[in-house]
Design an enzyme around this catalytic site. Sequence first.
Site, PDB file in Angstrom:
ATOM      1  N   THR A 113      52.339 131.036  42.096  1.00  0.00           N
ATOM      2  CA  THR A 113      52.271 132.464  42.422  1.00  0.00           C
ATOM      3  C   THR A 113      51.710 133.295  41.278  1.00  0.00           C
ATOM      4  OG1 THR A 113      54.111 132.309  43.947  1.00  0.00           O
ATOM      5  CG2 THR A 113      53.703 134.468  43.030  1.00  0.00           C
ATOM      6  N   ASP A 172      49.324 125.437  44.886  1.00  0.00           N
ATOM      7  CA  ASP A 172      50.705 125.842  45.134  1.00  0.00           C
ATOM      8  C   ASP A 172      51.544 124.641  44.692  1.00  0.00           C
ATOM      9  OD1 ASP A 172      52.304 127.766  47.497  1.00  0.00           O
ATOM     10  OD2 ASP A 172      53.249 125.934  46.766  1.00  0.00           O
ATOM     11  N   SER A 173      52.680 124.883  44.070  1.00  0.00           N
ATOM     12  CA  SER A 173      53.406 123.741  43.495  1.00  0.00           C
ATOM     13  C   SER A 173      54.010 122.823  44.544  1.00  0.00           C
ATOM     14  CB  SER A 173      54.476 124.204  42.514  1.00  0.00           C
ATOM     15  OG  SER A 173      55.567 124.756  43.178  1.00  0.00           O
ATOM     16  N   SER A 174      53.986 123.235  45.807  1.00  0.00           N
ATOM     17  CA  SER A 174      54.412 122.318  46.871  1.00  0.00           C
ATOM     18  C   SER A 174      53.464 121.115  46.958  1.00  0.00           C
ATOM     19  CB  SER A 174      54.435 123.027  48.228  1.00  0.00           C
ATOM     20  OG  SER A 174      55.278 124.137  48.138  1.00  0.00           O
ATOM     21  N   ASP A 196      58.285 126.773  42.909  1.00  0.00           N
ATOM     22  CA  ASP A 196      58.970 125.964  43.940  1.00  0.00           C
ATOM     23  C   ASP A 196      59.358 124.566  43.460  1.00  0.00           C
ATOM     24  OD1 ASP A 196      58.727 128.087  45.636  1.00  0.00           O
ATOM     25  OD2 ASP A 196      57.160 127.225  46.906  1.00  0.00           O
ATOM     26  N   THR A 208      75.802 114.340  42.995  1.00  0.00           N
ATOM     27  CA  THR A 208      76.608 115.211  43.851  1.00  0.00           C
ATOM     28  C   THR A 208      75.798 116.363  44.458  1.00  0.00           C
ATOM     29  OG1 THR A 208      78.472 116.754  43.923  1.00  0.00           O
ATOM     30  CG2 THR A 208      77.438 116.453  41.784  1.00  0.00           C
ATOM     31  N   GLN A 209      76.221 116.777  45.645  1.00  0.00           N
ATOM     32  CA  GLN A 209      75.606 117.956  46.276  1.00  0.00           C
ATOM     33  C   GLN A 209      76.057 119.243  45.582  1.00  0.00           C
ATOM     34  OE1 GLN A 209      76.415 117.810  50.522  1.00  0.00           O
ATOM     35  NE2 GLN A 209      75.611 115.737  50.675  1.00  0.00           N
ATOM     36  N   CYS A 210      77.133 119.153  44.782  1.00  0.00           N
ATOM     37  CA  CYS A 210      77.629 120.353  44.089  1.00  0.00           C
ATOM     38  C   CYS A 210      76.683 120.742  42.958  1.00  0.00           C
ATOM     39  CB  CYS A 210      79.002 120.085  43.482  1.00  0.00           C
ATOM     40  SG  CYS A 210      80.255 119.767  44.715  1.00  0.00           S
TER      41      CYS A 210
HETATM   42  N1  ASP Z   1      54.806 128.721  46.418  1.00  0.00           N
HETATM   43  C1  ASP Z   1      54.702 129.089  45.017  1.00  0.00           C
HETATM   44  C2  ASP Z   1      54.524 127.813  44.218  1.00  0.00           C
HETATM   45  O1  ASP Z   1      55.489 127.140  43.955  1.00  0.00           O
HETATM   46  C3  ASP Z   1      55.907 129.842  44.585  1.00  0.00           C
HETATM   47  C4  ASP Z   1      55.886 130.301  43.166  1.00  0.00           C
HETATM   48  O2  ASP Z   1      55.024 130.026  42.373  1.00  0.00           O
HETATM   49  O3  ASP Z   1      56.825 131.021  42.781  1.00  0.00           O
HETATM   50  O4  ASP Z   1      53.439 127.473  43.859  1.00  0.00           O
END
Ligand code: ASP
Length: 345
Positions: free
Chosen positions: A14, A58-60, A91, A277-279
């Site tokens: 972003t 995008d980091s996804s 992300d 753990t999920q915690c």
């Molecule tokens: N979707 C964006 C990413 O991870 C979100 C961000 O940068 O905050 O690339």
Amino acid sequence: MKNPLVLIIYTGGTIGMVNDPETGVLKPFDFEHLYNSVPELKQFAYDLEAYSMDEPIDSSEMNPSRWGEIAQTIFDNYVNYDGFVVLHGSDTMAYTASGLSFMLQGLKKPVILTGSQLPIGQIRTDGKENLITAIEIAGMKDQTGESIVQEVALYFESSLYRGNRTQKISAENFEAFSSANYVHLAEAGVHISFNKPALFRTTLKELRLKKNFCTEIGLVKLFPGMPIEPIKAYFNLENCKGVIIESFGAGNSFSNDVLKTLLSNYISAGGIVLNVTQCVTGHVNQTKYQTGKMFEQVGVISGADLTTEAALAKLMYVLAEPISLTEKKDNLTKNLFGEISEILK
Ligand code: ASP
């Protein structure tokens, strides 16, 4: 005194995104745009150089092979710079920070990941402060001339965290990360104040690059009423060399004989199962409850207070090492790069 020299590695996220006028969605843009949006960078008493990944993302879209590209860039340029700032989407930043902490072993210089929740071109952006302070930290030295930070860290909204302890906790707030099981490395107020005893120090003499991770792993999050059939494919060494189980509370599971046999057969065949753990805070203790004991009995490894992000990266790293199965399992429980609290079992 020479100005500190910092290499900024731009991967996307972003911080450098702009609105696509046709679709209205945010998409990655080039580093030039980002640099021109922060005129303060030109006034810095630092020398800055930038390297941009071929196509900002995008980091996804990140993955271990792209972590490897970032690690390789740092490795190749290591002797020439005082520190490194990696601009990255928020992300999956915690995953990349964890991955880099196992890829770049023996760091004596800072690698600081940062990004933002709002693009740098927007008036209320959090990106400027994050970028400027991350750069400042990346160039900071102590009286002996050594870098203050000598590890992979993540800077966001006034806090510096150990990278492999972080998790993204908010899609909305500027304070988007936490490091719930480890103290902050620094706070940036009027001054940048470091928590010196908390900083990681390596015992390795030289920087080592370990960029080939094994991605044949699985992640299973337990939930009440979970059917076992859909997860069977994971517990087959042909598909998966290791599996992480995200369990309840202090490392507990529902009682299920099919699951128990599945785990037992997989582990006997040479598979590795790691329990986290999920915690958000606390740790796995497989000897506390009857419902956690099953894991202990079949040879599941306790991931103590590892985050899921760090557990994934650590398992990918350990599985790729040319060492015996016993050594791999031992390494998973050891504190290698500050990712796990040793006292916890
Ligand atoms: N979707 C964006 C990413 O991870 C979100 C961000 O940068 O905050 O690339």
